[in-house]
Write a protein that holds these residues in place. Structure first.
Motif, PDB file in Angstrom:
ATOM      1  N   LEU A 204       0.860  -1.187   0.000  1.00 41.44           N
ATOM      2  CA  LEU A 204       0.000   0.000   0.000  1.00 41.44           C
ATOM      3  C   LEU A 204       0.893   1.233   0.000  1.00 41.44           C
ATOM      4  O   LEU A 204       1.680   1.454   0.930  1.00 41.44           O
ATOM      5  N   ARG A 205       0.794   2.001  -1.071  1.00 40.51           N
ATOM      6  CA  ARG A 205       1.652   3.186  -1.196  1.00 40.51           C
ATOM      7  C   ARG A 205       0.834   4.428  -0.906  1.00 40.51           C
ATOM      8  O   ARG A 205      -0.059   4.797  -1.664  1.00 40.51           O
TER       9      ARG A 205
ATOM     10  N   LEU B 187       4.131  -1.064   3.780  1.00 39.89           N
ATOM     11  CA  LEU B 187       3.277   0.103   3.977  1.00 39.89           C
ATOM     12  C   LEU B 187       4.149   1.348   3.896  1.00 39.89           C
ATOM     13  O   LEU B 187       5.061   1.535   4.705  1.00 39.89           O
ATOM     14  N   ASP B 188       3.881   2.160   2.904  1.00 31.36           N
ATOM     15  CA  ASP B 188       4.703   3.363   2.726  1.00 31.36           C
ATOM     16  C   ASP B 188       3.886   4.597   3.097  1.00 31.36           C
ATOM     17  O   ASP B 188       2.971   4.991   2.396  1.00 31.36           O
ATOM     18  N   LEU B 189       4.238   5.183   4.234  1.00 36.84           N
ATOM     19  CA  LEU B 189       3.544   6.375   4.717  1.00 36.84           C
ATOM     20  C   LEU B 189       4.503   7.553   4.796  1.00 36.84           C
ATOM     21  O   LEU B 189       4.301   8.495   5.569  1.00 36.84           O
TER      22      LEU B 189
ATOM     23  N   ILE C  75       7.915  -0.977   6.886  1.00 37.17           N
ATOM     24  CA  ILE C  75       7.114   0.214   7.159  1.00 37.17           C
ATOM     25  C   ILE C  75       8.003   1.431   7.000  1.00 37.17           C
ATOM     26  O   ILE C  75       9.107   1.491   7.555  1.00 37.17           O
ATOM     27  N   ASP C  76       7.524   2.385   6.252  1.00 34.31           N
ATOM     28  CA  ASP C  76       8.336   3.574   6.051  1.00 34.31           C
ATOM     29  C   ASP C  76       7.589   4.829   6.531  1.00 34.31           C
ATOM     30  O   ASP C  76       6.547   5.191   5.982  1.00 34.31           O
TER      31      ASP C  76
ATOM     32  N   GLY D  87      11.615   2.604   8.469  1.00 36.92           N
ATOM     33  CA  GLY D  87      12.197   3.858   8.011  1.00 36.92           C
ATOM     34  C   GLY D  87      11.794   5.056   8.851  1.00 36.92           C
ATOM     35  O   GLY D  87      10.606   5.354   8.982  1.00 36.92           O
ATOM     36  N   LEU D  88      12.791   5.719   9.421  1.00 39.23           N
ATOM     37  CA  LEU D  88      12.554   6.935  10.196  1.00 39.23           C
ATOM     38  C   LEU D  88      13.533   8.016   9.767  1.00 39.23           C
ATOM     39  O   LEU D  88      13.991   8.828  10.553  1.00 39.23           O
TER      40      LEU D  88
END
Ligand SMILES: *[C@@H]1O[C@H](CO)[C@@H](O)[C@H](O)[C@H]1NC(C)=O
Ligand SMILES: *[C@@H]1O[C@H](CO)[C@@H](O)[C@H](O)[C@H]1NC(C)=O
Ligand SMILES: *[C@@H]1O[C@H](CO)[C@@H](O)[C@H](O)[C@H]1NC(C)=O
Ligand SMILES: *[C@@H]1O[C@H](CO)[C@@H](O)[C@H](O)[C@H]1NC(C)=O
Ligand SMILES: *[C@@H]1O[C@H](CO)[C@@H](O)[C@H](O)[C@H]1NC(C)=O
Ligand SMILES: *[C@@H]1O[C@H](CO)[C@@H](O)[C@H](O)[C@H]1NC(C)=O
Ligand SMILES: *[C@@H]1O[C@H](CO)[C@@H](O)[C@H](O)[C@H]1NC(C)=O
Length: 861
Positions: free
Chosen positions: A126-127, A152-154, A177-178, A204-205
């Motif tokens: 899910l982008r 999941l790219d947020l 997770i980004d 990713g942070l």
């Protein structure tokens, strides 16, 4: 987890590697519906067989359940970059039950129903990057029931808190997770609690200002990653100081993080400052139990690597310290890195390396030191690195080096090395391009390294060949790069022609940009395995037969000065680049032009790059556009016309001059006439008395060849050029009487010399006077019944070209001629031979058929 990741990748690859580029826009072929940038304001109707629906760059503002018909086969839906604010309703994608990838990136989602993503049990990815979403999307369970969701790219939203809804607990497939590029100032244990117990491949942070803007009470915040296993944790670009890094490592004590990315940090004093701390023994100490395998600290300001900085990182395999300001390596800085395999210290400020610098690195295989300012290295620096395989010292400032380590790969390009220590070593790959090596003795030395397979010496100054070197077999070398040197200077001395001897396994050789104007004979003789050769951008005019390696497949001979190559040379090739040469487009080139048109060899470059350089009327024209039909007749006609023209002009001019002279200088004319008469009679007298000729030989050549003839022949034979020479020669430029009729001059020269030597070149064949002189000499042969004519063929004239001229054909059919040697070493011998021929006294023969017998030096090809 790995399975899911692979599946994810696989589907991604299958869905992305689509032939959409070949489709016309705004259409569908039943499987792919390509509607990118079609000004749509709502979802278009598509066939129920559609697998990919591509709707980016439109202005769709509403997506609800009824927007889509039932598309059971749809795998990929692209709805990103809508130029309208998007409202996504309740179970909007329910009619797409098999959707794998949903891309809404870069669309501003104004209204998102909490149930928007319900009914997507197979969704993998899910982008939702740059969708203007707030933290509510995490807090309120928008992603519940997405059983298959792996990625999941947020990133780049407006999320300020990572407070996760408890439903995240059930997302058992989630591994990636980004949250990068959100403003997430703190992150504490409670917020990520639903992820505890999970293993994530990526978290990713990056660039979130995490922990750097507000002060954190670490005691209450505790460990946000408690109970998780992270393969990669990206914390780069967060502006972390030594204190923050230290406190963070303290707080995550015990969490498993294989790869910790902290690049673009602000740790370290930098160059010229003291007020900011470099990391020390305590900074990373608490990572001891986190099993960190890779630590990326690149792009920061670390100036000094303090003592025992990494001592607790026993598992670390990759340490990246590139692009800091490291100038000092403290005592035992690397102590404790017992498992380290790759140490990257590239692009720092190291100036010298000491024997003790790399203590405590028993397993390092790759040491990257490129892009520092290293000018000096102690000889024992790498001695204890027993497992070292690759040493990268490119782009430093080394002027000398006292050793070459015996490891697999040594990279020393871009330094200032002027010579190498001739110390035995073994290596498989040596890169030395962009240095200042000058002497070929360094090349001979390197070629002696046993096991060497790749040797790169581009962009040096290899040009001097002073001593004679011992060559040795190198049966391992496969690739040799010698581009952009000055080998011409070395080879034109006649030395170092054996440099490739013994390279029986060499497959690839680069000799481009070496100013070569000839190839030493036999230079490639031993390269029986050579498949690829670049001779591009040299100054080669011709390639002599047999000069290329026998099994060559790929040849680049572009950007030379070849004017009429022989296609027979290219018989073994598969690929040829012969663009940008200086082809002379006359009939001589027709065999090559025909060959170009029908060869099976793959020709690189565009046809327009194979063009004529001469004559001017064809300048720049492609060889492919030239017709070779009727070449013979045309040529004959042209030369005939030309001769006629010359003859007419000459006659006219002469008669004019004669008239003028007769009118103006009657007296002088008379005296001149007397002189001519006298000399003619004298000539006759000489002729009757062999050995008493005025000249030993009349050298007849085209005036366009004068410079060459002077340098190659006259200087070495004529007594006036040097007292060492024996022969009295006659040639037009010096010995013809100015103002005298040219024909009488020629006549006088032929009869006044014991022999006539014709230098038959391309120019000679086009010069009417030369052909005339040839005829005179032949006539004298016939009348004297002895051979006074010596023919020397110069340049790459084929038998066929010679035979086209009737006068010459008559001679060649009965007699042999000399050929100017292709090989420079033969020149001395040739000149001797020629002198011999000139001095040899021929007895008058009774029969014409048994006239001159001259040895041909090279057999005619
Ligand atoms: C979309 O609209 C713009 C401006 O109205 C127009 O220039 C463009 O051709 C349209 N594109 C398509 C694919 O219809
Ligand atoms: C597509 O629709 C047709 C009828 O409109 C139906 O017969 C067919 O089974 C459908 N195919 C799929 C894959 O749903
Ligand atoms: C979307 O909404 C925002 C504010 O609600 C508004 O400023 C913006 O102009 C809208 N964009 C479009 C393309 O309608
Ligand atoms: C690091 O933690 C210590 C002890 O909790 C605290 O005093 C200090 O202010 C913290 N430093 C930073 C930069 O968070
Ligand atoms: C070291 O870092 C530099 C700069 O980021 C990079 O170009 C190089 O490939 C790295 N070396 C290794 C061995 O990974
Ligand atoms: C090249 O070959 C084709 C046919 O094979 C022929 O029609 C054409 O005239 C040839 N061109 C030249 C320049 O010989
Ligand atoms: C080109 O290839 C064909 C078939 O492989 C062969 O018949 C023909 O003789 C080849 N032509 C040349 C000039 O080698």
């Amino acid at each position: 987890m790995i399975m899911a990741h692979q599946l994810d990748l696989l589907v991604g690859v299958i869905l992305m590697a689509s032939p959409v580029l070949e489709m016309s826009p705004c259409s569908s072929d039943g499987r792919i519906a390509l509607f990118r940038g079609c000004n749509l304001t709502q979802i278009p109707w598509v066939l129920n067989t559609t697998e990919r629906l591509l709707l980016s760059f439109n202005a769709i503002s509403l997506v609800v359940t009824t927007s889509f018909p039932l598309l059971e086969r749809l795998l990929l839906l692209e709805l990103g970059t809508q130029y309208a604010n998007l409202t996504i309703g309740h179970e909007a994608f329910r009619n797409l039950p098999n959707l794998r990838i949903l891309d809404l990136g870069l669309s501003r989602i104004e209204v998102l129903s909490p149930d928007a993503f319900q009914g997507l049990p197979h969704l993998l990815e899910l982008r939702l990057f740059s969708c203007g979403l707030s933290g509510a999307v995490l807090r309120d369970g928008y992603f519940r029931n997405l059983k298959s969701l792996a990625r999941l790219d947020l990133s780049s939203n407006r999320i300020h808190s990572l407070h996760l809804h408890s439903s995240f607990q059930e997302l058992n497939s989630l591994i990636n997770i980004d949250f990068s590029f959100n403003q997430i100032l703190t992150l504490c244990e409670d917020e990520l609690r639903p992820l505890q117990g999970k293993t994530l491949s990526f978290f990713g942070l990056k660039s979130t200002s995490l922990f750097s803007r507000v002060s954190v009470v670490w005691e209450t915040c505790r460990n946000p990653f408690r109970g998780m296993r992270l393969e990669t944790l990206d914390l780069s670009e967060n502006g972390w100081t030594v204190a923050i890094t230290g406190n963070f490592s303290n707080s995550i004590r015990g969490s498993q993080i294989s790869s910790l990315i902290l690049k673009y940090h602000i740790m370290g004093a930098g160059f010229g400052f003291q007020n900011i701390k470099d990391p020390d023994q305590s900074t990373f100490a608490s990572l001891a139990r986190s099993s960190v395998l890779e630590l990326d600290l690149s792009h920061g300001f670390i100036f000094s690597l303090n003592s025992r900085l990494f001592e607790t990182l026993k598992d670390l395999k990759i340490l990246n310290l590139a692009s800091n300001k490291i100038n000092k390596i403290g005592d035992n800085a690397f102590y404790g890195l017992d498992s380290l395999q790759i140490l990257n210290l590239s692009y720092n400020l190291l100036g010298e390396l000491y024997n003790s610098n790399f203590n405590g690195l028993p397993r390092v295989a790759y040491l990257d030191l490129q892009g520092n300012h290293i000018g000096i290295i102690q000889d024992q620096t790498f001695r204890l690195l027993n497992m070292l395989q690759t040493l990268d010292l490119r782009d430093n400032a080394l002027k000398t080096i006292g050793f070459i380590p015996s490891i697999q790969m040594v990279l020393l390009g871009g330094n200032k090395l002027a010579h190498l220590p001739h110390i035995r070593f073994t290596a498989n790959f040596i890169e030395l391009s962009g240095n200042r090596l000058e002497s070929l003795s360094d090349l001979y030395f390197l070629l002696q390294a046993p096991q060497l397979q790749f040797l790169i010496l581009n962009q040096n100054r290899l040009s001097s060949c002073k001593a004679v070197h011992a060559t040795s077999e190198n049966p391992s070398l496969e690739q040799l790069f010698l581009a952009e040197n000055m080998l011409q200077l070395a080879w034109e001395t006649g030395l170092c022609w054996d440099v490739f001897k013994g390279l029986s396994r060499l497959q690839i050789l680069y000799l481009n940009n070496n100013y070569l104007n000839f190839l030493p004979p036999g230079i490639f003789k031993d390269l029986v395995a050579l498949r690829v050769l670049s001779l591009s951008a040299n100054k080669l005019i011709a390639l002599s037969p047999g000069s290329l390696p026998a099994n060559l497949e790929i040849l680049d001979i572009s950007r030379n000065q070849l004017f009429s190559p022989d296609p027979g040379l290219f018989s073994s090739l598969h690929v040829l680049d012969i663009t940008h040469n200086e082809f002379v487009c006359d009939c001589e080139l027709s065999t090559f032009i025909l060959w170009l048109n029908q060869t099976n060899v793959t020709l690189l470059g565009s046809p327009a790059d194979v063009y004529c350089m001469y004559p001017n009327s064809l300048l720049g024209g492609s060889l492919y556009d030239i017709s070779t039909q009727d070449c013979d007749e045309e040529e004959a006609m042209a030369s005939l016309k030309f001769s006629l023209f010359i003859l007419c002009t000459a006659t006219l001019t002469l008669s004019l001059i004669v008239t003028l002279i007769v009118i103006k200088f009657r007296g002088v004319c008379f005296r001149g006439y007397k002189t001519v008469r006298r000399s003619l009679f004298k000539d006759k007298a000489w002729n009757l008395e062999p050995g008493a000729s005025r000249y030993d030989a009349y050298f007849c050549f085209s005036s366009k060849d004068f410079e060459w003839a002077q340098n190659a022949l006259l200087k070495h034979l004529d007594v006036h050029y040097s007292s060492r020479n024996r022969l009295r020669l006659c040639f037009e430029e010096r010995d013809f009487i100015p103002g005298e009729n040219h024909i009488s001059n020629i006549h006088a020269a032929v009869w006044g010399s014991r022999k006539t030597v014709c230098l038959v070149s391309r120019h000679f064949l086009k010069d009417g006077w030369c052909l005339e002189a040839f005829r005179y000499a032949r006539n004298r042969c016939l009348s004297d019944l002895k051979s006074i004519l010596i023919v020397v063929v110069v340049g790459s004239l084929s038998q066929y070209q010679l035979m086209r001229h009737e006068t010459i054909r008559g001679f060649l059919q009965k007699q042999q001629y000399l050929r100017w040697p292709e090989d420079l070493q033969d020149v001395g011998w040739f000149l001797d031979k020629l002198s011999g021929c000139i001095l040899k006294e021929e007895k008058g023969k009774k029969k014409r058929s048994s006239s001159i017998r001259l040895q041909s030096i090279t057999t005619v090809s």
